[in-house]
Design an enzyme around this catalytic site. Sequence first.
Site, PDB file in Angstrom:
ATOM      1  N   HIS A  62       0.853  -1.190   0.000  1.00  0.00           N
ATOM      2  CA  HIS A  62       0.000   0.000   0.000  1.00  0.00           C
ATOM      3  C   HIS A  62       0.889   1.240   0.000  1.00  0.00           C
ATOM      4  O   HIS A  62       2.023   1.208   0.485  1.00  0.00           O
ATOM      5  CB  HIS A  62      -0.879   0.028   1.253  1.00  0.00           C
ATOM      6  N   GLU A  64       0.816   3.957   1.805  1.00  0.00           N
ATOM      7  CA  GLU A  64       1.239   4.425   3.128  1.00  0.00           C
ATOM      8  C   GLU A  64       2.360   3.567   3.710  1.00  0.00           C
ATOM      9  O   GLU A  64       3.304   4.096   4.293  1.00  0.00           O
ATOM     10  CB  GLU A  64       0.049   4.409   4.112  1.00  0.00           C
ATOM     11  N   CYS A  92      -6.792   2.345   5.045  1.00  0.00           N
ATOM     12  CA  CYS A  92      -7.465   1.118   5.473  1.00  0.00           C
ATOM     13  C   CYS A  92      -7.026   0.798   6.906  1.00  0.00           C
ATOM     14  O   CYS A  92      -6.206   1.508   7.491  1.00  0.00           O
ATOM     15  CB  CYS A  92      -7.087  -0.032   4.538  1.00  0.00           C
ATOM     16  N   CYS A  95      -3.139   0.255   7.209  1.00  0.00           N
ATOM     17  CA  CYS A  95      -2.359   1.487   7.112  1.00  0.00           C
ATOM     18  C   CYS A  95      -2.622   2.416   8.298  1.00  0.00           C
ATOM     19  O   CYS A  95      -1.690   3.043   8.810  1.00  0.00           O
ATOM     20  CB  CYS A  95      -2.645   2.177   5.786  1.00  0.00           C
TER      21      CYS A  95
END
Length: 167
Positions: A62, A64, A92, A95
């Site tokens: 991801h 992040e 999410c 993260c």
Amino acid sequence: MPRLKITDIKNPDEKYMREAVRQAKKAYALGEVPIGCVIVYDGKIIGRGYNRRNTDKNTLSHAEITAIRKASRIIGDWRLEDCTLYVTLEPCQMCAGAIIQARIPRVVMACMNPKAGCAGSILNILNMPEFNHQAEIVQGVCEEECSQMLKNFFKELRARNKKAAPQ
């Protein structure tokens, strides 16, 4: 209308969110969901990331997580206590948890994620008093641009999937 340069933007949140948008466009170019992230320390970007889950075949890829990993390497510590994280879509649960674990005190988001967001949409992991750290949340910076990019991506994806489906 002349194109605005990043250096011309006076609002620091908008300036850095535009850099996160640049990262999101890299994901888009790969056919990934266009999510981008930058982490800023002392007025400098020290971490950048964009969504690469399908490209890397890795759940952890991801935007992040990538940006946090890079920023930690630059700072030389897992604590990012004096940093601000800018992300084009609400984090999410994974993260948001990583943001809390990294002690990032401020998170600036473009648009919310009503299906998976954990900074206010479904949950708000960033502000749970049960944790020993919380983060200030700013939302809506460059919201329209980021929302439109996501809508365009999913519209194109549906069209591609419809075309590829057996008739």
